[in-house]
Structures are given as structure tokens and as C-alpha cells.
Design an enzyme around this catalytic site. Sequence first.
Site, PDB file in Angstrom:
ATOM      1  N   LYS C 158       0.827  -1.203   0.000  1.00 47.17           N
ATOM      2  CA  LYS C 158       0.000   0.000   0.000  1.00 47.17           C
ATOM      3  C   LYS C 158       0.861   1.253   0.000  1.00 47.17           C
ATOM      4  CE  LYS C 158      -4.220  -1.303   2.499  1.00 47.17           C
ATOM      5  NZ  LYS C 158      -4.985  -1.020   3.718  1.00 47.17           N
ATOM      6  N   ILE C 203      -5.947  -9.887   4.002  1.00 47.98           N
ATOM      7  CA  ILE C 203      -7.034 -10.697   4.564  1.00 47.98           C
ATOM      8  C   ILE C 203      -7.897 -11.200   3.409  1.00 47.98           C
ATOM      9  CG2 ILE C 203      -8.928 -10.726   6.241  1.00 47.98           C
ATOM     10  CD1 ILE C 203      -6.361  -9.817   7.540  1.00 47.98           C
ATOM     11  N   LYS C 237     -17.451   1.899  -3.305  1.00 48.43           N
ATOM     12  CA  LYS C 237     -18.640   1.367  -2.649  1.00 48.43           C
ATOM     13  C   LYS C 237     -19.863   1.546  -3.536  1.00 48.43           C
ATOM     14  CE  LYS C 237     -16.559   2.608   1.764  1.00 48.43           C
ATOM     15  NZ  LYS C 237     -16.519   3.632   2.832  1.00 48.43           N
ATOM     16  N   ARG C 292     -13.852  12.942   7.944  1.00 48.07           N
ATOM     17  CA  ARG C 292     -14.854  13.792   7.266  1.00 48.07           C
ATOM     18  C   ARG C 292     -16.204  13.083   7.330  1.00 48.07           C
ATOM     19  NH1 ARG C 292     -15.393  10.050   3.296  1.00 48.07           N
ATOM     20  NH2 ARG C 292     -13.463   9.207   2.461  1.00 48.07           N
TER      21      ARG C 292
END
Lengths: 170, 170, 449, 449
Positions: C158, C203, C237, C292
Site C-alpha cells: 500500500k 485478509i 462502494k 470527514r
Amino acid sequence: MANLKEIQDFIRTVSKIGISEVDVQTDDLKLNVKFPVGEIAAAAQGGDAIQFPYHMQIPSGIAQQMGTPVQAAATATTPIEFRQEAKEDEKKYLTIKSPMVGTFYRRPSPDKPIYVNVGDEITKGKVLCVIEAMKLFNEIEAEVSGKIAKILVEDGSPVEYDQPLFLVEP
Amino acid sequence: MANLKEIQDFIRTVSKIGISEVDVQTDDLKLNVKFPVGEIAAAAQGGDAIQFPYHMQIPSGIAQQMGTPVQAAATATTPIEFRQEAKEDEKKYLTIKSPMVGTFYRRPSPDKPIYVNVGDEITKGKVLCVIEAMKLFNEIEAEVSGKIAKILVEDGSPVEYDQPLFLVEP
Amino acid sequence: MFNKILIANRGEIALRIIRTCKEMGIKTVAIYSTADRDSLHVRFADEAVCIGPAPSAQSYLNIPAIISVAELTNADAIHPGYGFLSENAKFARICTEHGIKFIGPTEEHINKMGDKATARKTMIANGVPITPGSDGLIATVEDGKREAMRIGYPVMLKATAGGGGKGMRVIRNEEEFEHLWNAARQEAAASFANDAMFLEKFIEEPHHIEIQIAGDQYGNVCHLSERDCSIQRRHQKLLEETPSPFMTEQLRHKMGEAAIKAAKAIKYEGVGTCEFLVDKHRNFYFMEMNTRIQVEHGITEEVTKLDLVKEQIMIAAGAKISQRNYYPQAHAIECRINAEDPFNNFRPCPGQITGLHLPGGNGIRVDTHVYTGYKIPANYDSMIAKIVAVAQTRAEAIDKMRRALFELVIEGIKTTAPFHQQLLEDPNFREGNYTTKFMEDFVIKNPEE
Amino acid sequence: MFNKILIANRGEIALRIIRTCKEMGIKTVAIYSTADRDSLHVRFADEAVCIGPAPSAQSYLNIPAIISVAELTNADAIHPGYGFLSENAKFARICTEHGIKFIGPTEEHINKMGDKATARKTMIANGVPITPGSDGLIATVEDGKREAMRIGYPVMLKATAGGGGKGMRVIRNEEEFEHLWNAARQEAAASFANDAMFLEKFIEEPHHIEIQIAGDQYGNVCHLSERDCSIQRRHQKLLEETPSPFMTEQLRHKMGEAAIKAAKAIKYEGVGTCEFLVDKHRNFYFMEMNTRIQVEHGITEEVTKLDLVKEQIMIAAGAKISQRNYYPQAHAIECRINAEDPFNNFRPCPGQITGLHLPGGNGIRVDTHVYTGYKIPANYDSMIAKIVAVAQTRAEAIDKMRRALFELVIEGIKTTAPFHQQLLEDPNFREGNYTTKFMEDFVIKNPEE
């Protein structure tokens, strides 16, 4: 013979019907009118061009509601008047617009002379005003040459991006 | 000679018919008008009654969604087909419509003869069919005279109020 | 309380913030680019100022222009919404320097949570479980390979400055390490101008579950339970729900406590979200904290009856939060309706909405900035509406959402609504049996084929 | 459970019922008059059948046509909505005779509650407080004067078959008795074909508060708390809210118990509403029971998170209700948006809606059957939308409703929305300080004057 006024009325009327071309020949008249295809629908709907497509598409009442805050108490301060729309007769001029948000000043500092007045001849690159944003004074230069026809913003007023500042007669 | 006002009225009127081009030549007039092909419907709507204004005004997708129940399992039974829209070429006929909801029968009972067939001459007051509603058989009489041109509903089918049943050639 | 709030955003979230401000009697200033002249947020705000041309860098990311507008209009606070400058520490600092309250956390909070390697260290120090991973940043390929061996493959590489799935790679064995390392670093450098990388245990088939929290200026923090965001495609999402079908009361308690610990560790101020990965044994690992308001905050509002934007404003104005946590009193689902073609690899479809009919009635909430005739600019993100369905049970909420999508009509452009309709009919989804891998296996049927 | 429900109604309530049916997986049949061809309920139902011309008597009140449609489409139940045939005992009986479940109470229940003099007797027998009044019907002017003297002026003269304010007169002294008696009887005869009259004590400046109840086929009854409907003009409700600002916990308990008693007295089945007058000392008097879903049921749904139409269908299908009562978990307000000119004595304004923008977002629910381009027929009632605002407190709900009305745009016709905006700004209303007399003194300011 049909006079120009009659022909003009004729064209205006038929334009609303929604046609793409009309050809008329009589003894004393030969007339051909072509209408641009894409605009026909708009013309047919009521004739006039609409400046802000928004108003066509959403109930115009929404626009009227601007500046009517829910809380009556909150109306005490007056919203700043940012934009003045250009009027019809100003279309022949070139417009110099603000490249940023800030405060418009006609002179570099209060004790200095004004950059330009109505009637002044300007050339490309001439500084016309400064716009202050976050304590920085940005000189705005002319991108065209011509004569200052109108100054649209008061000295010391706030301006938004793309707001017309000067009209220039080329 | 036709003046512009007359021509203008002429164009307005023919525009509503839904044509793509008209060419007129008389001794003293030569006229050609072209209508934009895709836009004819929109242009023509300028003033005329529209049969189903719904479809213009609400997203047409809503209409498409009819008969698409949320629960896929519920689609097992087929909704009854009530209405058949009259076709273009049927406009010259008179239409006899159902005055009630019910089941349409072409004979008073299964062992009796059919009331009318296509081609039969009918006169006002002649019984054309029965409509059964809540076990009551209602005789439907002709309100016009003429010749049966078409029978629009199958024997034993459900009909709704105002549904066209017969076309009659006057 | 603030007198006037400038909303440094556009679209539905700008409208969302204006609505709450109006309800609170606070005046609003909208900013907009030339591409957004006809937007509803421009119409519904008390004042609206054009700040630049369509590209975000010159308008919605243009800090000097935004600060100038705040000063010219005498706004005493700025709400950044989500995206754009909402997690920009420099912007938060400049607001403070200009005496304008940034409605959100401080520069320091954003820095502490925005840099993922730093955030991991903070979490370790405060006993919040994180995925096993490298001890800080990785300098070289060789270091990386050694660390990966220690953690055990598969590992996730990452970028510390990363987000939105960029600069991330799953590495399953040592052979592919170097190749993927180079690719991820290049992507990170291009996207974030920062190619610092770290490693985490990967994971398999986790649940993406986040905990909404709120903290005040006095060190109090509470949580508002979870949202399950596992239905995602390439880290975007698509649908969120609360409660999570995978949640247990015990797990909620433990994750809630962990999120509170994370926020308290940095004395967090404002509303925020701790994102966790949860494995099939219900072990959970802190991923990151979003400092946020989230796109999906509405489902939490619907099951707790709170107004999270109002909470943000109250906290920014110095209000104390209640010391209790909030638990879902109902079930809520959100579908993000995007101007994308679900039958064509979710290709964005900007264009004009020629017909629009929105659903309504019992249990349906719609947040949208579009209307019949609205032209969706190609410059910004493709989300055009959020539909939330609320009911007493999950099954009822699903059926309510299906009904709402049935009523929804958007013409002129393609949207993701047909995909959502298929998703809600999927037996695995209906059983609550899904992880972040769900979309990889989900086949969208094109009804026209 | 039912396979297919015919909805014997139109407008927003027809759409409301279709929505719940869709969510429950039940197919729907819409009926419509020729005036309603372009209505949304026609579009959203699985099947739609035209049953007659515009006048209600020949369409929405046409029992043979409706029964025929139910038989032709194999509907196994009929939902009557409100108004039209919803409280018609004969229709309930005919449905039963045809083996179609009437979703509502039985013929007997409707008769027992529909005839007001009978209902009063039932209430007395069961210990439900009613306004002091005549012992049954009054035969002559002289009997009436004697009874009025006994009860004490002012008295209310009422038609036993009455409703909607028709056949009702307040009589303040004996001199005006005969004149008003004649007028009310004539009105009752013309409106209800029944001029039987009775007398009640007239309560000055009362609160109109109703209790929502639900009873199942097994004799269980629960209540769902109150709705305050005191904001009315000529007995037409304009705004409703729950909880009532005049309510106390003790009064809610007592009124709830009384409503349950009233329903149990007749073994009531279905959802229903007991309307009470409450005087300034919080004495309450049973007025009447509405044996149907109410227009304003949505506010109860929003604060209890129940779906009352679903409850109706479940009860009709034989489900047992839970044995608990439901209390408001939030505050909800409904504004009825009517196509009426509030600056011109609420004159109905049918016509075409040329522009429409509905409010949305946090806490806003809209129930409407109209859309841009919809033509409001002059044949039916003028209500075109119900807007419900829900928040944690009454003050927040009021501000939310004001925000929603600010967003609402309806063009082409006049509506009551500007009146509602003024009402929500009224200091007495904001303090919850109002009775059924409120509208008599409320001055609507025409902004154009």
C-alpha cells in the site's frame, strides 16, 4: 408588394410552427427561408432563445427562491451583489472578465491614479485594474486593444470568476 | 394573389397534419415548405389535443415498467389484456364502446345464435352483445345505424369502461 | 453558533449541508465552477459565487479562491463536505490562519490519520488491532521481500498517501514481488506525488465494516455503530447497509470500543469513520480513519434519527456531545445511483437527464442534486443520487428498496439502478452472505442481450 | 396472504397502497375513471381497469363495476383507502358475499361506528367518556330545546350520519335553536339522505386529538399514540403532528386506554382512529371513530417506524397483532398541500402542473401522485401532496418542514404551501399554543398585496 415589415412578421410567425425551410414565389416576391434544424424545437416552444437553460428545465420558482432564507431572522445582512448581467446593447463590445475571485480596485493603492477611465484607448498588455485575493494584488492586463466603453464594477467591489469587468470597443 | 398572412395560416394548418414537405403551384403562387422529419410530432403538438399527454410529460420509462412487479415470483399469472387501441385506418368508422366493466358475450346464452356478425346491417336499438357484470346480463344496443365493420373483442373476454367493442361503417 | 457557512463542495453533499444550515437558521454561501452554474446548490444557497473554470484544480480545489470568497462574504466557517479539500490538512490550517472555522478536524488530526503508516503506529501504541504488517515504511525491494516473508503471503502493498484503490497491490508470492512493487510505486508517485510504501497481511474475503464516531473539543468520543460497505467494485462502494448482516452484539461492542480508542488517541474532533476489515472468524483490523462526513452517512442517520451534519456544525461551534453510544433502531440500505453503464463495465455516462421521476413514500429518502434537464458535467464524479430505504427488518428494507428502484426513472443517461435491482434479487445478498469479494463473482445480466 | 389486491381508490392513497403491496410481493389492480387515465396509480399497478366516467358516483363509488373488476382480475382482496367506499357498510358486505376480503372492518363494525348516535350509546355502555348530550336521537324542535336546556348552552347539533362538517351547527341560546335546527336538518337530508339529529355539549376551543388503534380478528387491540389535528379550517384538517404539543404522558395513557376500550367494545378489526375533543383542563370526550386508514397516518408511521397499510393487510389476512402499544420516538409534522388558493378563501384551483420540484433529504417524506405535466381533475378532492418532516424535537421538525416547503416548487396552479409557510412562522403555533379555533383568528398575509 409585401413590405419588409410583413415579411419579417411572416418569418417570425412561421418560425414558431417548426419548419425547416420555406420557399415562396409570387409575382412580386421570391422568398426562401431556412431554419436551423437543432433550434426548431426551442423556437417552436415559444419563440425566444433562453439565456440560462436552467430556467427551462427546472421549475423557475426555484430561481425566485434565492435569497429567501428559511429563518426570517437571518435576513438581516444583505447578500453581496456579485454579478451584473450584460445588457442587450452591450453585445457589440468585447468583454474583459475577471480571472479570479477577489476585490476589484481601479488603482494600485489609494494614493495612486486610476488605471483607466471610460474613453481611454488601451492596448494589449495595459494594466486595467488589480484584484486583491488573500492580501495579494493581482494586476489584470488587457488581452485586447480598443477603447474602454464601460466599467461594469464599482471600485472596491467583490468580483467572482468570469464576471465581466470592462466593455471594450474594438 | 395569396398574401403572406394567408400563406402563413396555410403553413400553420398543414404543419399539424404531420407531413414532411408540401409543394404548391398556382398561376400566381409557387410555394414549397419543408418540415423537419424528426421534429414533426413536437412541432405539431403546439396546440393540438394529445391523446396521451402522460407519455410526454412523465418519463416514458414509467409506462414501460407496467407489469414488472417487484417480486419476480408474482409474475406467474398473466395480467388480462384489456384494451386494444384503435388503429389509424379505423378512424373513418364509428366506434361503439362499452358502457360498463364486465364480460363481453356475443350471444345471449351458449345455445342461442350470435347477435351480429361483421357485415351485418344494424339499426339504432338493435342488441349487439351482452355484458355480464355481477351475474347480470346487460344488453348493449346500437346507438347508431350502419354496417358492422369490425368486432374488436373476443367472445367471453373482459372489457373495461369505454373500451371500443365494434366499428360501424355509417 | 455560526452566522454564515461557506460550503466548499458541489453536488448532493453541498445541497445536504445547505439543508441542515437552513434548518439551523445559518446562512449559506455556495461556490461553483462554470460547469455547475445550473446546479441546485447554487440555487438553494443564500449566496453563490463562481470561483473558477470546470477543472477541479482551478475551482473546488482552489484554496486561495475559496478563502477569498469566505472573506468577501464574511463567512465564519467552511464546511468541506467529502472529497475535494475535506481531508486536506493545509486547507484546514489556512482556514484557521484566516480566522475561519474549518468544520472538521484540525490540521494535526488530518495529518495523523491521513498518513497511513503514521496512523498504524498510533493504533499499535493505543492497542487498536491492525493487520500484521511492516514496521513503518519500506525502503527497498529487498526489505520488502524480507518483510513479506515475515508477515506471510499473501500480502497487500500500500502507498502511505493512498486512497481510492490507487497504489495498492495484492502480492501472492515472492516471484511477483518486484514487478508489482514497481507498478504500485509508479502509480502512487503519479497519483499522490508520494511513493512511500508499506506492507500489510492480506485478509482473504474480508468484510469491510466501518464504525461512525463523533468526538468533541473536550475529548469526549462516542460511536454510532457500524455500516457494512463490503459491496464494492474496485474499492468503490456501491451499496451500504446498517446494521451489518455479519454483525453480532459482541462484535459491535468490541469494534465500537476500538474506534473510540482510535479517536481518543489523537483527541479527535468532529465526526469521523474508522474503517475495519473483519475476517470470517470476526477478527477485525483497523484500516484507516476518514476524517470527514462519509457519502453513506445517511443510513446511520436513518437508524439513529440523528442529523450528522448538524452534529458536525454543533461540534465545530464548541458543543459537547452526549456521552452515550447510538445503536441502530431500524435497518437502512443505501444505493448509490451513478451515471455509469452497469452493462458496460460501469463506464461513466455523463449527459443530460431528459426525464426524471424519483421514488417516495414510507421509508424512502432521496438525496440528489439533479432534476429534469440537468446536464451531468464530465468533470466530476458520477454519483447522481443516493436512495435510502428504511424498515424494521433487513428483508423489508431490501423489498422497499426494490420498490423504490422500480419507481425510479432516469432518462437520457445510463445509470447503475438496473445493477442494484439485480443485486437486491441475488440470493446470497438477500441472505446477507457477502464479503468484499462479492462483486468479483457477481454476473450482471444485460436484459437486452 | 393475498395474491392480488384491488385498490378501490385513486390519488396518493392508491399509490401508497400499491407501494406496500409491491414491497410485500402482492400483485395490484388499479381502477380508474376516464379523468384519471394519466394517473400514477394506473401506471404503477400491475393491472389497471377503467371503470367509468369522471363523476365519482359512476366510477369510484360504482360498487357493481368495482366488484366486476375484482372478479375479472381474480383479486382476492379490496383495499378501499380513505373516502369513497372506505366506510360504506354495504360495500364491505358485498365484498364478503363475493368472497373478496374487504381490507378494513366488517359491515357490522362500520355500522356500529358510522351511526354516531349508536356509537355514543356504545361508548356510554363501555365507560368511554363522551360529551354530555341528548339520550339518542331528537324527534322534534321542542324535545331539542328541552335537551339543550338540560345539557346547557352552547350545544352542538349534529346529524347522526354526518361527516366533513356537514349537518352540524353550534347553538348558543334558545332563540336561535329553531332556525339552526331547520338548516342543519335540511343540509343533512341533502348530504346523507338521513336527517336524524342529536345534541352534544359544545366544547369551547377544544383540541382535536385522535388516537390511532389497531385490532386483530382475535379481539386484541393496541394503540399507537395520538395525532393532533387541531389546525383545521371548516373541519378540514390542514396540518397534523405527533406527539401533540398539548399531550402529557398521563393523558396519553388515559386516552390510549379509552380508545382501546372503544375498539374492544365492538371487537374492532383493522386499523382505526378514535377522535376526541380535549378541553383546556385535559378532559377528553369521544367524538367518533374512523374505521379506515386516515390521510394523516404517515406521521404515526414516521415516529413508530410501522407501516400501517402493511398492518391493515396483515390483519385482514388473519395475522395477530403484538400486544404492546407504540409511542412516538421522534416528532413528525404533516402539511397537506392542496390545489387551493390560500389568499382567496382556499378556493380550489384544478389545472395543470407545469413545473414541479419536490423536497428531499434527511427527515423528509413526500407522498404524492402528481408529476410535471399532471392535470388535476376538478372532479375529486384538491389534495396533491403530503409532506412529512421528522426530527428529534418539535422545533427541529418545524424548521425542517420550513426548509422542505422552501424547496418545494409547484407551478401552474396555486397551492396551500405559502399558507403552511406562514403557519409555521406563527409564534403561537411554534409554541404549540393552538386549539381548533386557531384558524378562525389566523390572518393569511398575501405577499402580493
